[in-house]
Each structure stands twice: as C-alpha cells, then as structure tokens.
Design an enzyme around this catalytic site. Structure first.
Site, PDB file in Angstrom:
ATOM      1  N   ASP A  73       0.502  -0.732   0.060  1.00 43.18           N
ATOM      2  CA  ASP A  73      -0.742  -0.170   0.024  1.00 43.18           C
ATOM      3  C   ASP A  73       0.420   1.153  -0.263  1.00 43.18           C
ATOM      4  O   ASP A  73       1.903   1.721   1.026  1.00 43.18           O
ATOM      5  CB  ASP A  73      -1.023  -0.039   0.908  1.00 43.18           C
ATOM      6  CG  ASP A  73      -2.102   0.860   1.341  1.00 43.18           C
ATOM      7  OD1 ASP A  73      -2.148   1.712   0.161  1.00 43.18           O
ATOM      8  OD2 ASP A  73      -3.035   1.641   2.643  1.00 43.18           O
ATOM      9  N   HIS A  74       0.563   2.442  -1.100  1.00 45.12           N
ATOM     10  CA  HIS A  74       1.779   3.558  -1.066  1.00 45.12           C
ATOM     11  C   HIS A  74       2.740   3.124  -1.404  1.00 45.12           C
ATOM     12  O   HIS A  74       3.708   3.114  -0.280  1.00 45.12           O
ATOM     13  CB  HIS A  74       1.262   4.343   0.014  1.00 45.12           C
ATOM     14  CG  HIS A  74      -0.226   5.198  -0.101  1.00 45.12           C
ATOM     15  ND1 HIS A  74      -0.678   6.101  -0.818  1.00 45.12           N
ATOM     16  CD2 HIS A  74      -1.117   4.969   1.296  1.00 45.12           C
ATOM     17  CE1 HIS A  74      -1.965   6.108   0.100  1.00 45.12           C
ATOM     18  NE2 HIS A  74      -2.719   5.463   0.841  1.00 45.12           N
ATOM     19  N   GLU A  78      -3.170   5.239  -8.481  1.00 48.08           N
ATOM     20  CA  GLU A  78      -3.529   7.017  -7.718  1.00 48.08           C
ATOM     21  C   GLU A  78      -4.083   7.764  -8.679  1.00 48.08           C
ATOM     22  O   GLU A  78      -2.632   8.530  -8.768  1.00 48.08           O
ATOM     23  CB  GLU A  78      -3.519   6.765  -6.136  1.00 48.08           C
ATOM     24  CG  GLU A  78      -5.223   7.843  -5.870  1.00 48.08           C
ATOM     25  CD  GLU A  78      -4.439   8.169  -4.510  1.00 48.08           C
ATOM     26  OE1 GLU A  78      -4.360   9.217  -3.553  1.00 48.08           O
ATOM     27  OE2 GLU A  78      -3.650   7.243  -3.063  1.00 48.08           O
ATOM     28  N   HIS A 119      -7.822   9.867   4.536  1.00 46.19           N
ATOM     29  CA  HIS A 119      -6.930   9.171   5.680  1.00 46.19           C
ATOM     30  C   HIS A 119      -7.351   9.471   6.886  1.00 46.19           C
ATOM     31  O   HIS A 119      -7.144  10.885   6.894  1.00 46.19           O
ATOM     32  CB  HIS A 119      -5.497   8.930   5.176  1.00 46.19           C
ATOM     33  CG  HIS A 119      -4.876   8.354   3.487  1.00 46.19           C
ATOM     34  ND1 HIS A 119      -4.906   8.988   2.915  1.00 46.19           N
ATOM     35  CD2 HIS A 119      -5.272   7.775   2.900  1.00 46.19           C
ATOM     36  CE1 HIS A 119      -4.821   8.337   1.426  1.00 46.19           C
ATOM     37  NE2 HIS A 119      -5.083   6.991   2.199  1.00 46.19           N
ATOM     38  N   HIS A 155      -9.769   4.694  -0.693  1.00 45.57           N
ATOM     39  CA  HIS A 155      -8.992   4.852   0.405  1.00 45.57           C
ATOM     40  C   HIS A 155      -9.341   5.647   1.510  1.00 45.57           C
ATOM     41  O   HIS A 155     -10.111   6.569   1.668  1.00 45.57           O
ATOM     42  CB  HIS A 155      -7.163   5.345  -0.138  1.00 45.57           C
ATOM     43  CG  HIS A 155      -6.611   4.653  -0.380  1.00 45.57           C
ATOM     44  ND1 HIS A 155      -5.054   4.273  -0.595  1.00 45.57           N
ATOM     45  CD2 HIS A 155      -6.901   4.020  -1.937  1.00 45.57           C
ATOM     46  CE1 HIS A 155      -5.056   3.555  -1.271  1.00 45.57           C
ATOM     47  NE2 HIS A 155      -5.432   3.307  -2.388  1.00 45.57           N
ATOM     48  N   GLY A 156      -9.077   5.739   3.522  1.00 51.74           N
ATOM     49  CA  GLY A 156      -9.405   6.297   3.804  1.00 51.74           C
ATOM     50  C   GLY A 156     -10.700   5.717   3.897  1.00 51.74           C
ATOM     51  O   GLY A 156     -11.782   6.535   4.669  1.00 51.74           O
ATOM     52  N   GLY A 157     -11.499   4.446   4.046  1.00 52.59           N
ATOM     53  CA  GLY A 157     -12.157   4.073   4.283  1.00 52.59           C
ATOM     54  C   GLY A 157     -13.054   3.968   5.283  1.00 52.59           C
ATOM     55  O   GLY A 157     -14.574   4.142   5.817  1.00 52.59           O
ATOM     56  N   ASN A 170      -9.935   0.728   1.978  1.00 51.00           N
ATOM     57  CA  ASN A 170      -9.038   0.823   2.801  1.00 51.00           C
ATOM     58  C   ASN A 170      -9.257   1.109   3.976  1.00 51.00           C
ATOM     59  O   ASN A 170     -10.114   1.164   4.619  1.00 51.00           O
ATOM     60  CB  ASN A 170      -7.747   1.214   2.281  1.00 51.00           C
ATOM     61  CG  ASN A 170      -7.206   1.136   1.212  1.00 51.00           C
ATOM     62  OD1 ASN A 170      -7.607  -0.193   0.065  1.00 51.00           O
ATOM     63  ND2 ASN A 170      -5.929   0.819   0.721  1.00 51.00           N
ATOM     64  N   THR A 214      -7.608   3.133   9.840  1.00 44.29           N
ATOM     65  CA  THR A 214      -7.970   3.418  11.653  1.00 44.29           C
ATOM     66  C   THR A 214      -9.138   2.123  12.199  1.00 44.29           C
ATOM     67  O   THR A 214      -8.416   2.724  14.149  1.00 44.29           O
ATOM     68  CB  THR A 214      -8.010   4.989  11.343  1.00 44.29           C
ATOM     69  OG1 THR A 214      -7.478   5.617  10.247  1.00 44.29           O
ATOM     70  CG2 THR A 214      -8.642   5.855  12.619  1.00 44.29           C
TER      71      THR A 214
END
Length: 282
Positions: free
Chosen positions: A82-83, A134, A174, A202-204, A225, A228
């Site tokens: 990832d990233h 992305e 995120h 992303h930041g789901g 994704n 957190t």
C-alpha cells in the site's frame, strides 16, 4: 494454497456486486486476526502493508508473513503493498512475494503519475501480479488537503497505465476517526461512467457504514481500505488486556487477548461490503 492477486479478487467483486476489504496491517497480531475474520465470513481479504508498517518491519519479512497466512487460509488472500512511492520499493515488494503493488504517484503532475504508474503496472503484469494506482489526491485528517479526482483524467489514467484498480479522491480522507464524512456520489458516478477499471476508496474508515454497503453493492467501487477503525479496536483491546491485570508482563499472553476483539471488528467491516458467504454463525 489461497494466495491471490488483486485482479483475481476484484474482478469477481465487480461482476457480482460486492467489495473486498483492504485491511491495513501493522503486525502479526492484526494480520492473523484479519485472515481469521475473512475465513469466518467466507470472504476474500487484502492484507495491506503501508509505509508505517514497512518502517517497523522489513518488506521481506512482511512478504513471508503474508504468504504464510495466505497459503494456509481457506479463502483468497492478497499480499498488497500500500502506497509504494518508488520503483525500487515496488520491485522489492515483488521480490518479497507480494501479489499486488499500489504505486502512489498522486502528488505528482498527471503525465508523470501516468508514466511512472504504467512502468510499475508493466513490471507487475510481467511477474503475474497486479497493480493499483491513484488519480487525484486523498488527503489526511488534520494534514494535507485532498484534491478531487477529475473524471476525464481518471479515464486517461486508467487507459494509459493499464492498472488493475484505481484509487480515487471523492471526499474520502486518510486517518479519519469517525464516520461523519460521506463520499461524493455524483463524482463517483461520473468516474465509473468513463472507465471499467475497479475503483478503490482509501480512508474507508471515515465512510458511514450505510454508504459503504450501498456503494460496495451498487457501484464500481470494489475495494475499501480500512485501517484507522481497526487500529482503534486493537488499541482498545490492548489497553483492556493490560489494565485487567497490572501484574501481567508476558507480551504473548497480553497480545493474544487482542485477537478476538480485532477479529470481530474485522468481521463487521467485511460483512458490510456484501462479500460474506455465510459459512459460519454470525
């Protein structure tokens, strides 16, 4: 052996109307709980090693851990970088046994992002694995601001890079700790009208559960994704385990107590995406 590629799990999701959870890992305890959750739900899962995870554990070690879990799982498991920010880092992940590479050139000018992502996709495909890119920029809660994805640029990006999945910026950020955000659905519809590539959020963790389910089952978003909210579940379980017995010091015994709470939290995440096959009691 259930080692899978990203394309291998996202294409069925796109066809049958569900999404696959991309679960951000930080160590053995959470990745093991995530696979257990996926097995309990009868759903595929994507184990993701992001920058903070890689700063703590070397890529070759992570690759072995991911592959061990995948090879012994009853459901498809993707080992996903990832990233990744450089060609060299993506190459190292490929050599370490990862089955999916996410190259993040989103901070760069469009043509450079396309050129570099296309090179990663070509390398991945030659090795028989997948690539995610992305377009637009997904920002960070309390940090960098997002830049929304332009639908026409997304169509060009998908066409010229050959990626298997495309992360988009549509109101997601995120590291958001609540679910009060919500996504820009008109922008999502505009993007999916111009490309057939599976879309990624992303930041789901910041997306309300109801909207996650609606988009997972009714759009081209095939991967969310989630990091957190699962880290929060792990932290709460760890604090409870430590505080329950202040005299206890054995880390294995303490960390073992995080397994079930994290697994249950991951099951809720997976189930909301419509991928569960009902193989076990809920």
């Amino acid at each position: 052996m259930s080692v899978a590629t990203l394309a291998g799990v996202l294409q069925p999701a796109l066809k049958h109307g569900y999404a696959v959870a991309g679960l951000v890992t930080l160590g053995w305890e959470d990745m093991r709980a995530y696979v257990a959750a996926a097995e309990a739900e009868g759903a595929p899962v994507i184990l993701q090693a992001g920058p903070s995870c890689r700063a703590h554990t070397p890529l070759p070690v992570l690759g072995r851990m991911f592959r061990h879990l995948a090879e012994n799982a009853s459901v498809p498991v993707v080992a996903h970088l990832d990233h990744g920010y450089t060609f060299e880092e993506c190459r190292e992940a490929l050599d370490a046994g990862f089955t999916s590479l996410m190259y993040d050139g989103s901070r760069k000018e469009l043509s450079q992002n396309i050129e570099e992502t296309a090179a990663i996709a070509e390398m991945a495909h030659k090795a028989g694995i997948s690539c995610e890119g992305e377009i637009g920029f997904v920002g960070y809660s309390g940090g960098e601001n997002s830049a929304g994805t332009d639908p026409e640029e997304a169509a060009r990006f998908a066409r010229e890079t050959g990626v298997d999945a495309m992360a988009i910026s549509v109101g997601n950020v995120h590291l958001q700790q609540d679910k009060q955000g919500g996504l820009d659905e008109p922008r999502i519809r505009a993007i999916e009208a111009m490309t057939t590539v599976p879309l990624v959020i992303h930041g789901g963790s910041g997306v309300p559960l109801k909207q996650r389910t609606a988009l997972a089952t009714g759009s081209s978003i095939c991967k969310f994704n989630i990091g957190t909210e699962l880290r929060m579940a792990f932290g709460a379980a760890l604090r409870e385990a430590v505080n329950r017995d202040p005299e206890r010091f054995d880390r294995v015994a303490i960390l073992k107590d995080t397994h079930d709470p994290v697994m249950q939290a991951a099951r809720i995440v997976i189930r909301a995406f419509g991928a569960s096959q009902g193989k076990s009691e809920r």
